[in-house]
Design a protein around this motif. Structure first.
Motif, PDB file in Angstrom:
ATOM      1  N   VAL A 219      61.259  27.749  31.163  1.00 45.19           N
ATOM      2  CA  VAL A 219      60.326  27.203  33.303  1.00 45.19           C
ATOM      3  C   VAL A 219      61.367  26.736  33.425  1.00 45.19           C
ATOM      4  CG1 VAL A 219      58.905  26.611  33.991  1.00 45.19           C
ATOM      5  CG2 VAL A 219      58.101  27.590  32.150  1.00 45.19           C
ATOM      6  N   VAL A 220      62.179  25.629  33.412  1.00 42.95           N
ATOM      7  CA  VAL A 220      63.131  24.376  34.325  1.00 42.95           C
ATOM      8  C   VAL A 220      64.056  26.029  34.749  1.00 42.95           C
ATOM      9  CG1 VAL A 220      64.036  22.436  34.378  1.00 42.95           C
ATOM     10  CG2 VAL A 220      62.167  23.348  32.939  1.00 42.95           C
ATOM     11  N   THR A 221      64.728  26.174  33.623  1.00 38.70           N
ATOM     12  CA  THR A 221      65.356  27.411  34.230  1.00 38.70           C
ATOM     13  C   THR A 221      65.181  28.785  35.322  1.00 38.70           C
ATOM     14  OG1 THR A 221      66.889  26.833  32.163  1.00 38.70           O
ATOM     15  CG2 THR A 221      67.716  29.007  33.408  1.00 38.70           C
ATOM     16  N   ALA A 222      64.813  29.036  34.936  1.00 41.31           N
ATOM     17  CA  ALA A 222      63.989  30.026  35.982  1.00 41.31           C
ATOM     18  C   ALA A 222      63.509  29.714  37.250  1.00 41.31           C
ATOM     19  CB  ALA A 222      62.122  31.073  35.244  1.00 41.31           C
ATOM     20  N   VAL A 223      62.800  27.877  37.249  1.00 43.43           N
ATOM     21  CA  VAL A 223      62.598  27.321  38.357  1.00 43.43           C
ATOM     22  C   VAL A 223      64.074  27.864  39.204  1.00 43.43           C
ATOM     23  CG1 VAL A 223      62.215  25.073  39.480  1.00 43.43           C
ATOM     24  CG2 VAL A 223      60.601  26.416  38.041  1.00 43.43           C
ATOM     25  N   CYS A 224      65.230  26.170  38.487  1.00 41.73           N
ATOM     26  CA  CYS A 224      66.860  26.361  39.229  1.00 41.73           C
ATOM     27  C   CYS A 224      67.378  27.638  39.504  1.00 41.73           C
ATOM     28  CB  CYS A 224      67.146  25.635  37.695  1.00 41.73           C
ATOM     29  SG  CYS A 224      66.317  24.155  37.484  1.00 41.73           S
ATOM     30  N   LYS A 225      66.760  28.622  39.063  1.00 38.52           N
ATOM     31  CA  LYS A 225      67.919  30.112  39.237  1.00 38.52           C
ATOM     32  C   LYS A 225      67.117  31.115  39.896  1.00 38.52           C
ATOM     33  CE  LYS A 225      70.475  30.638  35.098  1.00 38.52           C
ATOM     34  NZ  LYS A 225      70.666  30.951  33.858  1.00 38.52           N
ATOM     35  N   GLY A 226      65.701  30.147  39.883  1.00 40.61           N
ATOM     36  CA  GLY A 226      65.096  31.738  41.154  1.00 40.61           C
ATOM     37  C   GLY A 226      64.606  32.432  41.165  1.00 40.61           C
ATOM     38  N   THR A 227      64.146  32.399  39.534  1.00 46.42           N
ATOM     39  CA  THR A 227      63.927  33.475  38.854  1.00 46.42           C
ATOM     40  C   THR A 227      62.343  33.432  38.255  1.00 46.42           C
ATOM     41  OG1 THR A 227      64.156  33.266  37.121  1.00 46.42           O
ATOM     42  CG2 THR A 227      65.832  33.991  38.352  1.00 46.42           C
ATOM     43  N   THR A 228      61.629  32.395  38.974  1.00 46.36           N
ATOM     44  CA  THR A 228      60.115  32.532  37.876  1.00 46.36           C
ATOM     45  C   THR A 228      59.066  33.600  38.787  1.00 46.36           C
ATOM     46  OG1 THR A 228      59.619  31.619  40.343  1.00 46.36           O
ATOM     47  CG2 THR A 228      59.919  30.133  38.030  1.00 46.36           C
ATOM     48  N   ALA A 229      59.307  33.837  40.124  1.00 44.47           N
ATOM     49  CA  ALA A 229      58.871  35.073  40.947  1.00 44.47           C
ATOM     50  C   ALA A 229      58.574  36.485  40.473  1.00 44.47           C
ATOM     51  CB  ALA A 229      59.007  34.591  42.085  1.00 44.47           C
ATOM     52  N   THR A 230      59.842  37.052  39.978  1.00 46.97           N
ATOM     53  CA  THR A 230      60.361  37.882  39.101  1.00 46.97           C
ATOM     54  C   THR A 230      59.130  38.342  37.991  1.00 46.97           C
ATOM     55  OG1 THR A 230      62.524  37.784  40.101  1.00 46.97           O
ATOM     56  CG2 THR A 230      61.961  39.185  37.997  1.00 46.97           C
ATOM     57  N   ASN A 231      59.182  36.716  36.883  1.00 48.38           N
ATOM     58  CA  ASN A 231      59.674  36.763  35.390  1.00 48.38           C
ATOM     59  C   ASN A 231      57.152  37.040  35.671  1.00 48.38           C
ATOM     60  OD1 ASN A 231      62.039  36.107  34.812  1.00 48.38           O
ATOM     61  ND2 ASN A 231      61.199  33.747  34.326  1.00 48.38           N
ATOM     62  N   GLU A 232      57.218  36.495  36.641  1.00 51.39           N
ATOM     63  CA  GLU A 232      55.808  36.403  37.199  1.00 51.39           C
ATOM     64  C   GLU A 232      54.828  37.823  37.252  1.00 51.39           C
ATOM     65  OE1 GLU A 232      53.493  32.743  39.032  1.00 51.39           O
ATOM     66  OE2 GLU A 232      54.935  33.351  40.452  1.00 51.39           O
ATOM     67  N   ASN A 233      56.035  38.707  38.526  1.00 53.43           N
ATOM     68  CA  ASN A 233      55.650  39.535  38.278  1.00 53.43           C
ATOM     69  C   ASN A 233      55.263  40.549  37.766  1.00 53.43           C
ATOM     70  OD1 ASN A 233      55.148  39.019  41.456  1.00 53.43           O
ATOM     71  ND2 ASN A 233      57.519  39.313  42.188  1.00 53.43           N
ATOM     72  N   ASN A 234      56.528  40.603  36.775  1.00 50.78           N
ATOM     73  CA  ASN A 234      56.695  41.558  35.052  1.00 50.78           C
ATOM     74  C   ASN A 234      55.395  41.345  34.387  1.00 50.78           C
ATOM     75  OD1 ASN A 234      59.066  42.919  36.165  1.00 50.78           O
ATOM     76  ND2 ASN A 234      60.378  40.920  35.501  1.00 50.78           N
ATOM     77  N   ASP A 235      55.509  40.383  34.468  1.00 46.25           N
ATOM     78  CA  ASP A 235      54.180  39.675  32.838  1.00 46.25           C
ATOM     79  C   ASP A 235      53.335  40.376  33.805  1.00 46.25           C
ATOM     80  OD1 ASP A 235      55.390  37.809  31.789  1.00 46.25           O
ATOM     81  OD2 ASP A 235      55.098  36.379  31.880  1.00 46.25           O
ATOM     82  N   GLU A 236      52.692  40.269  35.373  1.00 43.34           N
ATOM     83  CA  GLU A 236      51.458  40.615  35.558  1.00 43.34           C
ATOM     84  C   GLU A 236      51.247  42.592  35.631  1.00 43.34           C
ATOM     85  OE1 GLU A 236      51.099  39.501  39.571  1.00 43.34           O
ATOM     86  OE2 GLU A 236      50.412  37.468  39.607  1.00 43.34           O
ATOM     87  N   ASN A 237      52.693  43.540  36.090  1.00 42.37           N
ATOM     88  CA  ASN A 237      52.505  44.347  35.721  1.00 42.37           C
ATOM     89  C   ASN A 237      52.757  45.129  34.119  1.00 42.37           C
ATOM     90  OD1 ASN A 237      53.781  45.129  38.555  1.00 42.37           O
ATOM     91  ND2 ASN A 237      55.751  44.850  38.035  1.00 42.37           N
ATOM     92  N   THR A 238      53.437  44.642  33.329  1.00 40.00           N
ATOM     93  CA  THR A 238      52.966  44.491  32.170  1.00 40.00           C
ATOM     94  C   THR A 238      51.677  44.567  31.572  1.00 40.00           C
ATOM     95  OG1 THR A 238      55.093  43.570  31.292  1.00 40.00           O
ATOM     96  CG2 THR A 238      53.542  43.247  29.089  1.00 40.00           C
ATOM     97  N   SER A 239      50.728  43.877  32.220  1.00 39.70           N
ATOM     98  CA  SER A 239      49.421  43.124  31.873  1.00 39.70           C
ATOM     99  C   SER A 239      48.695  44.722  31.881  1.00 39.70           C
ATOM    100  CB  SER A 239      48.644  41.954  32.775  1.00 39.70           C
ATOM    101  OG  SER A 239      47.327  42.179  31.983  1.00 39.70           O
ATOM    102  N   GLY A 240      49.128  45.125  33.789  1.00 34.27           N
ATOM    103  CA  GLY A 240      48.614  46.288  34.001  1.00 34.27           C
ATOM    104  C   GLY A 240      48.712  47.207  33.694  1.00 34.27           C
TER     105      GLY A 240
END
Length: 319
Positions: A219-240
């Motif tokens: 999570v820390v690396t994702a925040v530093c690289k600005g990739t948390t939003a993409t990961n969240e969207n992917n998780d939501e899409n997968t869940s959907g």
């Protein structure tokens, strides 16, 4: 004394937020009495918690304005923040009140006043209390309230010092085996929800603490690289997609059950079994006819099964 404070708290809880001036004037004697040293610094912890609960109600009533001057508000917030330290003890008589104070602080955003008054050290202390005391057995409102307060403090801060991030980062270190899973999850949720605001500060904070990104969870690396939003969207899409698949499977199962219980379907199944038993020739053609034209949506295949009931059913079919 405690009984009297409980009555005051109950009356304050019935006062609407931002009331008329006359109501505020009527509350002033109680407001002054609650911040006297004899109450706010009482030796009995339960008394202090009830006093904090009363003052919490007052901050709700006067929000977004502070009910006291700056020096008094420092003492008020010290008292309120101190109640969060005992949240881990669910067996305590004051547990419900501590949780209520926390929920009120989250709803009225009283931590913004702490920021305006630059009580930075008190904010750090509050973060520590939250992450040390959060438990799986807490009331449902406790963990979300903690998270929303920490996110709000981060989002509303003009600058985010390393000291503020230190409690969060300590809970997401890979080698920190003393951290409870729920505390780690809470820290990660706060980091993700505040990712955009934290991006310029997180890596310098990691460096200042003498650590590398590999020391922490992804999570820390994702925040530093600005990739948390993409990961969240992917998780939501997968869940959907998973929910949609499950819904379709469930619907298919229900439809199939309904068709299987349909009297006409059962009748044709019986007829076909009679046909299979008495006239084995042309079975494929008969199956195709029933499958395609009579029950086009029926997913099950007709099977060759021995059938030995009377000829009445056969004669009905032959007609």
């Amino acid at each position: 004394m405690v009984c009297g404070l409980h009555k005051v708290e109950k009356l304050l809880s019935k006062v609407d937020r931002s009331p008329k001036r006359s109501m505020i004037d009527a509350l002033r004697p109680s407001m002054r009495a609650l911040i006297k040293d004899g109450l706010s610094k009482h030796s009995d912890v339960d008394v202090k918690v009830v006093v904090a609960s009363c003052i919490s109600e007052i901050t709700r009533i006067t929000a977004p304005d502070a009910p006291y001057d700056d020096n008094q508000m420092r003492d008020v917030f010290k008292l309120i923040v101190s109640t969060f330290e005992g949240l881990a003890d669910q067996s305590s008589r004051s547990y419900a009140k501590r949780a209520s104070i926390l929920e009120t602080a989250s709803k009225v955003r009283s931590c913004v006043i702490m920021l305006d008054l630059e009580f930075d050290a008190l904010n750090v202390e509050m973060f520590e209390h939250f992450l040390k005391s959060v438990r799986d057995y807490h009331l449902d409102s406790v963990s979300p309230s903690m998270g929303s307060i920490m996110v709000l403090v981060i989002e509303e801060s003009e600058e985010i010092p390393v000291e503020m991030l230190k409690p969060l980062l300590a809970r997401v270190k890979k080698d920190n085996t003393d951290v409870l899973p729920i505390a780690r999850n809470l820290s990660e949720r706060v980091l993700v929800k505040s990712a955009e605001r934290l991006k310029p500060y997180l890596l310098p904070a990691v460096t200042a603490l003498g650590e590398s990104l590999d020391t922490y969870t992804k999570v820390v690396t994702a925040v530093c690289k600005g990739t948390t939003a993409t990961n969240e969207n992917n998780d939501e899409n997968t869940s959907g997609l998973q929910e949609a698949d499950e819904s379709n499977l469930e619907k298919g199962s229900v439809d199939e059950t309904q068709q299987a219980c349909d009297p006409s379907y059962l009748f044709f199944c019986i007829l076909f079994r009679v046909k299979c038993h008495f006239c084995p020739c042309g079975l494929a053609n008969f199956a195709t006819f029933v499958q395609r034209f009579v029950f086009p949506h029926q997913s099950k295949r007709f099977e060759f099964l021995p059938f030995s009931s009377g000829l009445l059913t056969l004669s009905l079919f032959l007609r």
